[in-house]
Every structure is written in C-alpha cells, then in structure tokens.
Design a protein around this motif. Structure first.
Motif, PDB file in Angstrom:
ATOM      1  N   SER B 101       0.833  -1.203   0.000  1.00 37.89           N
ATOM      2  CA  SER B 101       0.000   0.000   0.000  1.00 37.89           C
ATOM      3  C   SER B 101       0.868   1.253   0.000  1.00 37.89           C
ATOM      4  CB  SER B 101      -0.941   0.003   1.204  1.00 37.89           C
ATOM      5  OG  SER B 101      -0.219   0.266   2.383  1.00 37.89           O
ATOM      6  N   ARG B 103       3.516   1.392  -1.663  1.00 37.75           N
ATOM      7  CA  ARG B 103       4.091   1.351  -3.014  1.00 37.75           C
ATOM      8  C   ARG B 103       5.627   1.342  -2.961  1.00 37.75           C
ATOM      9  NH1 ARG B 103      -0.109   2.842  -6.444  1.00 37.75           N
ATOM     10  NH2 ARG B 103       1.195   1.967  -8.066  1.00 37.75           N
ATOM     11  N   GLU B 225      -9.917   4.673  -2.853  1.00 41.05           N
ATOM     12  CA  GLU B 225      -9.227   5.106  -4.080  1.00 41.05           C
ATOM     13  C   GLU B 225      -7.778   4.618  -4.102  1.00 41.05           C
ATOM     14  OE1 GLU B 225     -11.360   7.028  -2.349  1.00 41.05           O
ATOM     15  OE2 GLU B 225     -12.916   6.857  -3.884  1.00 41.05           O
ATOM     16  N   GLN B 226      -7.141   4.595  -2.919  1.00 42.41           N
ATOM     17  CA  GLN B 226      -5.761   4.092  -2.861  1.00 42.41           C
ATOM     18  C   GLN B 226      -5.719   2.621  -3.250  1.00 42.41           C
ATOM     19  OE1 GLN B 226      -3.237   5.965  -2.510  1.00 42.41           O
ATOM     20  NE2 GLN B 226      -3.875   7.793  -1.401  1.00 42.41           N
ATOM     21  N   ILE B 228      -7.853   1.128  -5.262  1.00 44.67           N
ATOM     22  CA  ILE B 228      -8.081   1.060  -6.713  1.00 44.67           C
ATOM     23  C   ILE B 228      -6.773   1.357  -7.450  1.00 44.67           C
ATOM     24  CG2 ILE B 228      -9.325   2.115  -8.654  1.00 44.67           C
ATOM     25  CD1 ILE B 228     -11.638   2.666  -6.623  1.00 44.67           C
ATOM     26  N   ALA B 229      -6.015   2.326  -6.921  1.00 41.27           N
ATOM     27  CA  ALA B 229      -4.732   2.670  -7.540  1.00 41.27           C
ATOM     28  C   ALA B 229      -3.791   1.463  -7.524  1.00 41.27           C
ATOM     29  CB  ALA B 229      -4.098   3.855  -6.815  1.00 41.27           C
TER      30      ALA B 229
END
Lengths: 117, 399, 332
Positions: B101, B103, B225-226, B228-229
């Motif tokens: 998460s 990244r 949204e994070q 989904i990213a």
C-alpha cells in the motif's frame, strides 16, 4: 475561527479539490508531500475557553511555550508574544502552570470582542 | 543476443539466488533465517563478511521486523531485498500489505514451504498463496536458473513508474532450494547494466522535501481510491513484466512469458501447474504425445497480476484442463490456482471442462506416474467420463 | 558533541530551537504526548529528523490524511514495529551516505506509546537496541491503550480502572503492578537510557539531546498525562506529571554507560502516591475501606523502588569508564 480559504492559498500541495480526487490524483502510497501542513487545519473551534496573557504580570519565564500541546504560544526574540487562536484548543495548561498567574482563561463567547481590543 | 561462452555452474537454488543478490548488491538487506531459505541469508552474510557487497545487512530478530525494516529502508530511498519461507512469511504478512500500500518496490525471495500445522518443513505453496491478496507481484519459478533470472528481472519491474509495487519470487523448498542444478549466470556488470539505477521517488532521507508516509486515512476516506490505484498498478504490471522478459531475452537468449506453454498447439488435454512439478509434467507430456494423446502443459509464472486473457486464449480450444494446486483453500470450490483459471475461462465465455488436483502438500512426492494418472483422468473425461467437481488428491494416503 | 559536554540550558536557549511539530494536529486538548514530542525534538536542534511512529494516539492524530503535523520526514507502518522500521531507515542512511547518495545528517527517532513499547512492540525495541542502531527510541507512557478507548497495558498502574481492567464486585481494577520497561532497556547495555517527565522540560530536552548525541541506541521513557484515560482535568496534565515525579512513582534518572544518576530528589518536598491518585478518576474506587490496601501497597512498592534506585546510583558510581563504554560498541 477557521480561515481555511485564506491559508490554503499558501499551500505547496494543493488539496483544495481533494474531496473529489480519484485513484490517480493522490501521491503514490498516500504520501503527504508537504511537511507540517496540519497548520492549515484549525483546531481552535474545539475551545470552550481561551487564554489571555497579561503583559505586565508576565515574567517571560517561557513555561507556557514549552508546556503547550498545540504549539500555540507564539514567541519572538526569546519572548512570548501572543497565542495562536487558530490552533489553541483551550486546554488551560498555560494558565494552570503560569507561576506569575499572568494567564487567565475566559469563556470562548468573549473571544471576538477581546481580540478586537 | 546470447552471450558468448558462459560457464555453467552446478549450484543449489538458494546458491543461485544468493549469487543474484550479490550481483544486484542492493543498498539494504534485512532478513531472518528460516528453513529452507536459510542458505540465502547465510550466503549473503558471508558476502558481507568478505566485503564482497556494499549492502547494509540488518540481522533482524524476526520476519515481522525484517519486513518492517525493509519498509523503513525502501521508504528512506534504498534499494531493498529480503528472503523468507513459510511461517516466516506468515509472520510478516501484516506488514507485507503495508509495503504494497505504501508502493515500496521491495524484492523478496520466498522459498515455498508448507504452513503449520502440523509443523512441516517441506515444500508446498500455502505460504505464498496466503499473500495472494497482499498487493505484491508474484512470480513462480521452476528451477534455480529461473529463480536467478527472476531475481535480476525483479528490479526493472517493481521499480517501474507505472507499477511501483513490491515483488516476490517463489521456488520450491528443498526440491529446488537445496538441490544442485545447472546455472548460467550473468556477469555482475551485465546484472548492473540490466537493472540500472533505481529511479528517484519521494523518500524519507530528503531533508529539503520531508514527507509523511503511512498516514491515517480513517476520517476523510480515500482508502478506497488508494486500493483502486494498487489494482491499476497491477494491471499496468502485465505489460511491464513482459517487456522486461523480452529485454532479458535479448541479453541472454532465455525466453520468459507470463505462462509458459509446452506442446500446446493442438493440445486437447492440458495441465496447469507451477514451479518444479512442471519439469516432471513435461516428461509425461512427451510420453503421452508418443502415444498419440494430445497432451499439453501450461507452466504458471506470473500469478499476480493474473494474466486472465492469456489463460483464456491458451485454453480456447482445449477439451479438458486439469489445474494442479500445491496449496488448498479449505472450504473453497478448489485450490487457489484452480479458481483463478476457472474465472479466466468464465470471464471469456469459455467452458472447457476443468478439474482440480491437489498435490504435494507438506512435501508429498509427486512422481511421473502421479502426473501421468492426472493426464489419463483428463483423457477419460475428454472421451466422455464425467468431470468431478470435488478436488482430486494426488498421491494422498488412504484415499 | 560528546554526551558529557551536554548541559541543561536555560529556557531562552531552548526557545530558539525549531519547533518540529506544527499545530493543527488532533490530539485531545491537554494531551501530554505533543508536549513531550515538542520537547524531545528540541533536543535534536536544527538537525533534520526521521520519525518512525507506531500506531497509536500520536499517529492517528498527527497524520490525518491529507494533513501532517510533522515538519520532518515521518513514517508509520504498523503498531508493533516502529523500532524495526527505524532500523531499516538507519541501514538505508548508512548505505546511501557511504555511496554519496545522501549527504545530510539525520537524527532518527522511533515513537510509540506504552502499548507499542511495553507490550506489542517490545520485541522490535529489544532487537533494535541489541543491534546497536544509532537511533533514539521514545516511549510516551500514558499507562493504557488510550487510542482505542483505555484498555490496560503492562504500564497501567495496579488498581487503575481501564476498560479491560474494569472495576466490578470482585475486582478493583487492574490486578498487577506495572512492568519496569526502563530497567529492561538498561539491561541491553546501551549507551544511554533515561526516564523523564514533560513538567521538567529542561531535564527532558537535555536528556533528548544526550540521547540523540549518544553513539548508538538510546531509550527515553517519558510519563505522558492523558486527561481522557486518567479521568483528569485537561489543565492538570503537567501538574499531575509533577506530582507523580514528586511522589517518586516516576523518578527522573538517567543511565549513561551503566552508571545511574538520579536527576531529581524531592527530599522534603516528597509527596504521596495518594496525592495524584485522588486527582484521577481511574483510581476513584481505591479510596474506600476495602480497596485502600492497593494505595498503600503502591506506596510501599514506590518507596522500595526509590530506595533501590538510590542504591543503584551509589553502586554504579565507580563504573562507566570509557573503556567499558567502548567495549560495548559493536565492531565496524
């Protein structure tokens, strides 16, 4: 007591439209790229009482500066100058700890009038 | 194109991967030893002791701290690696989700071993399958050469700007990790050239641009949204992985694809399997082909992201597919790989018959005869026998 | 600067140092934790800092997306791993500095509450201290899992009400005395360990400065008043911390290379544990005939611990040579 519209203009990281940001609009990994931007969030509205410092009684011991949980005692040239009412939550620690009893707490309803003076 | 006169080494799977780590020479390794990954950590310790690598090696007190230190290190801007197995992976799973998460392109070798209990040190895939929803890229490797190559290829994939996800490479515990096999290594210079410099991204160790990583999203709500990213990054990874495979082919002549097809052109009965059992399955396919049976094989490489369309394409004209899972998902319709293959078929409107075979749990041997039995069953189904809906356990006792 | 050269300064010196935390965080009014953080970070002076923070009150209140109150780089990943996370940051710092990819010096601070330090994060802290990373580990000890609604921790005082040590017909709050985490940190034979309180800010800033300057790991355990969990008045937080120190329940001391030094001895101004217990609603049920024994027992335990601390100061005075300190340092 919030002045969001005014202060957000200074933001390096423009979050004015963030309510509608989609997956591609955020920094990768939800990084917050602007340090200390919580100053644009005003917690002054939490107060029920606000502090006032009496300049003449104050000995400039600076205790209130070091004891404030909200970085809301402002200082310049090694002297306490004012309170940051945008962020002060009105906990009253400054008044309680003031050795000279120079700080007193007052009902929030009187703030607008007192600050004007 | 292919390099000239590469000396072939005889080396264990763990030896191959630790050699790749040495040649990659990341900035930081934080790892904790666990069977059967142990040699990887031991070998790397020796490289550090010999001064062969520049990497800082953090000898953490647990796998949870290994992954946590990796998060700190990668967050600070360092190229970061670790390795684990089984219970160690299970212990770090909480923070594996966090790493994805955030990244952070951490590269991890996961030497597949059964999860307890009863405690068992041998190979199955229940450990890495535990993390299939953690947001990590997952690449499965058949042998030491593949694991070596995958380790080198990991960096351009995970660090790619459209991906930026952590990546784990799997290979079978003991069967590959401890067995000696051939390895055609690259030179350290070739490895460095292939992986290149790590791209710059926001990091903790930038005094001019301090950042907050891992904030609390409990009030305003952009968690959705994070997430989904993260999925978009997974989708982007499909092309990035294949591009990297293609670039690697240019360098080495070794061809990799998301799924590796063997004698699939006119195949009517097909097995899908991951890791070392694929080698055994190829020999069985050859035998059956000699008998005139149209057998084929798909070896899984990329499991996350799952190349749905490629599976549907590869299985478009197949009569029966047997999916061999070396992990189970208790109470589910079948093992994890079976469910993904089935979904791929369904999404593309295909309805080849599919059967789930659970094999090799806790290191149970899978002999050529066992895999031949699998194909014979598929052949019988292709000829009209009913396809069972329940799992078929391969080489289980008393069944 | 060698740690021996660091002295307590006047408030006028400390007020010139940057405030590393901004207002606008959402910790409760009167919370002790931000007071501690501001003071500790004044100990870092002008240096940039990387903060690794465990899940908890400070984390959820200072980094509510998209806002952060941290003026330095900050990372949070989970509850039990702040010390492990900062270990990774330190390794990255060493590696990238060696390669010339990072040129600045950073101070590294791990922050966790008593839950993330005494309990779930203890293993990660112990591992980080043993590995001898050049880091400071800070515990702000408010005596329970306040963030999730006041559940007991290993730091909760005996007899205290919490939501998992509730007061009922047969149980008068928490059954056990607290764990001595500061002594556990000392047992790692690290260069610097200190216990402090935000009411004595000169002492705390001085200790933080020493902790940051120490060559290797340092541990700070700081008493953190919590008006919500202690059931006390917001304005009383600093005064309560002072009362707890004056009763010797939370002695101010430091251990440098194994040598104990008591920084404050209340002597004639010594108070009783009952003084501050009476001001906190979490102990209200103890002031009854059937429960008073807990107050008395806590007083006895406190007096015993204080005597023991004084004995340690006396016993260790002749140790702590430079040779002993160097022998403890890891090889290059």
């Amino acid at each position: 007591m919030t002045h969001k519209d005014k202060t957000t203009k200074e933001m390096k990281w423009d979050i004015s439209g963030i309510k509608n940001w989609g997956p591609g609009d955020h920094e990768l990994g939800s990084i917050i790229p602007e340090a200390g931007n919580a100053r644009y969030y005003h917690t002054g509205g939490w107060r029920t009482e606000f502090p006032i410092r009496d300049e003449e009684t104050c000995t400039q011991c600076l205790f209130c500066y070091f004891f404030c949980p909200d970085s809301s005692v402002l200082a310049e040239n090694q002297k306490v100058t004012d309170f940051d009412y945008d962020h002060c939550k009105g906990c009253g620690i400054c008044a309680k700890e003031c050795p000279a009893d120079a700080i007193t707490m007052h009902p929030e309803s009187e703030l607008a009038e007192r600050v004007k003076k | 194109m292919a390099q000239t006169e590469v000396k072939t080494l005889a080396i264990t799977g763990n030896g191959a991967v630790s050699l790749a780590m040495k040649q990659v020479d990341p900035d930081v390794v934080a790892a904790y030893p666990i069977t059967p990954q142990t040699d990887v950590v031991q070998n790397f310790s020796q490289y550090v002791a010999n001064g062969d690598v520049k990497a800082e090696f953090v000898t953490v007190e647990s796998e949870h701290s290994a992954m946590s230190a990796c998060i700190g290190s990668a967050g600070a801007g360092a190229r970061t690696m670790t390795a684990t197995s089984s219970a160690g992976y299970a212990l770090m799973v909480e923070v594996c989700f966090v790493a994805a998460s955030m990244r952070l392109p951490i590269i991890m070798t996961t030497v597949n071993r059964a999860l307890s209990g009863p405690i068992n040190i041998h190979c199955d895939h229940s450990d890495s399958m535990l993390g299939r929803d953690s947001g990590w890229l997952q690449i499965y490797n058949e042998d030491g050469q593949e694991a070596y190559d995958a380790t080198v290829m990991s960096f351009p994939i995970a660090e790619h700007k459209d991906v930026r996800l952590p990546l784990m490479n799997m290979y079978d515990g003991f069967i590959i990790s401890g067995a000696i096999g051939p390895l055609k290594p690259l030179s350290a210079e070739q490895v460095q050239q292939f992986i290149g410099q790590a791209p710059d991204y926001p990091k903790l160790l930038d005094a001019k641009n301090p950042v907050t990583m891992g904030p609390f999203d409990g009030l305003h709500g952009w968690y959705f949204e994070q997430k989904i990213a993260q999925n978009i990054a997974m989708e982007n990874a499909l092309d990035v992985i294949q591009d990297t495979y293609d670039r690697f082919y240019e360098l080495t002549g070794r061809r990799y694809e998301h799924l590796m097809k063997y004698r699939m052109d006119d195949a009517e009965i097909v097995v899908v399997v991951a890791n070392s059992a694929a080698g055994t399955a190829r020999a069985v396919v050859d035998k059956l082909r000699n008998e005139g049976i149209k057998a084929g094989l798909i070896k899984l490489r990329t499991f996350r992201p799952f190349p749905v369309k490629l599976y549907a394409e590869a299985l478009a004209d197949v009569k029966v597919v047997g999916v061999m899972d070396r992990a189970d998902s208790f109470g589910a319709p079948g093992g994890p790989l079976y469910m993904e293959v089935l979904t791929s078929l369904y999404q593309e409107g295909q309805c080849a018959k599919a059967v789930n075979f659970i094999y090799g749990l806790g290191g149970r041997d899978v002999f050529p005869q066992n895999i031949e039995d699998v194909y014979r069953r598929l052949d019988a189904i292709a000829k009209g026998e009913d396809a069972p809906r329940e799992r078929i356990y391969v080489n289980a006792k008393g069944m | 600067m060698a740690t021996q050269e660091i002295k307590k300064q006047s408030p006028k010196v400390y007020i010139d140092r940057p405030d590393h935390l901004s207002g606008g965080h959402r910790l409760c009014a009167g919370c002790g934790a931000p007071v501690i953080l501001r003071q500790v970070l004044m100990g870092a002076g002008d240096s940039p800092v990387v903060i690794s923070n465990a899940t908890g009150c400070v984390e959820v209140s200072t980094t509510i997306y998209p806002y952060t109150a941290w003026k330095d780089s900050y990372i949070h990943s989970a509850f039990e791993n702040a010390a492990a996370t900062i270990s990774g940051v330190e390794a990255a710092l060493i590696s990238l500095k060696k390669q010339g990819k990072v040129t600045e010096d950073f101070k590294l601070l791990s922050v966790a509450g008593d839950g993330g330090s005494y309990d779930i994060g203890l293993q990660a802290i112990s591992g980080a201290l043993e590995r001898y990373h050049d880091i400071v580990i800070l515990c702000y000890d408010n005596g329970a899992y306040m963030n999730t609604g006041f559940q007991r921790s290993a730091a909760t005082p005996k007899g205290a009400w919490t939501t998992t040590s509730p007061v009922g017909k047969v149980r008068p709050g928490k059954n056990q005395q607290r764990k001595n985490l500061t002594e556990i940190a000392i047992a790692h034979n690290i260069p610097y360990v200190a216990q402090a309180s935000p009411h004595n800010f000169r002492d705390l800033i001085y200790k933080a400065e020493k902790a940051f300057a120490a060559k290797g790991p340092a541990f700070l355990n700081v008493l953190s008043p919590c008006p919500r969990g202690w059931r006390s008045k917001e304005s009383d937080s600093i005064q309560l911390a002072e009362a707890m120190v004056k009763s010797n329940y939370w002695p101010l001391f430091e251990v440098e290379n194994g040598v104990y030094k008591i920084n404050y001895d209340p002597k004639k101004r010594k108070g009783a544990v009952a003084d501050w217990m009476k001001q906190q609603g979490r102990f209200r049920h103890l002031f009854t005939p059937e429960n008073e024994w807990i107050v008395e027992e806590t007083q006895e335990m406190t007096d015993y611990q204080w005597e023991r601390l004084k004995a340690m100061e006396e016993a260790t005075a002749r140790f702590g040579t430079q040779e002993a300190a160097e022998a403890q340092e890891p090889a290059e």
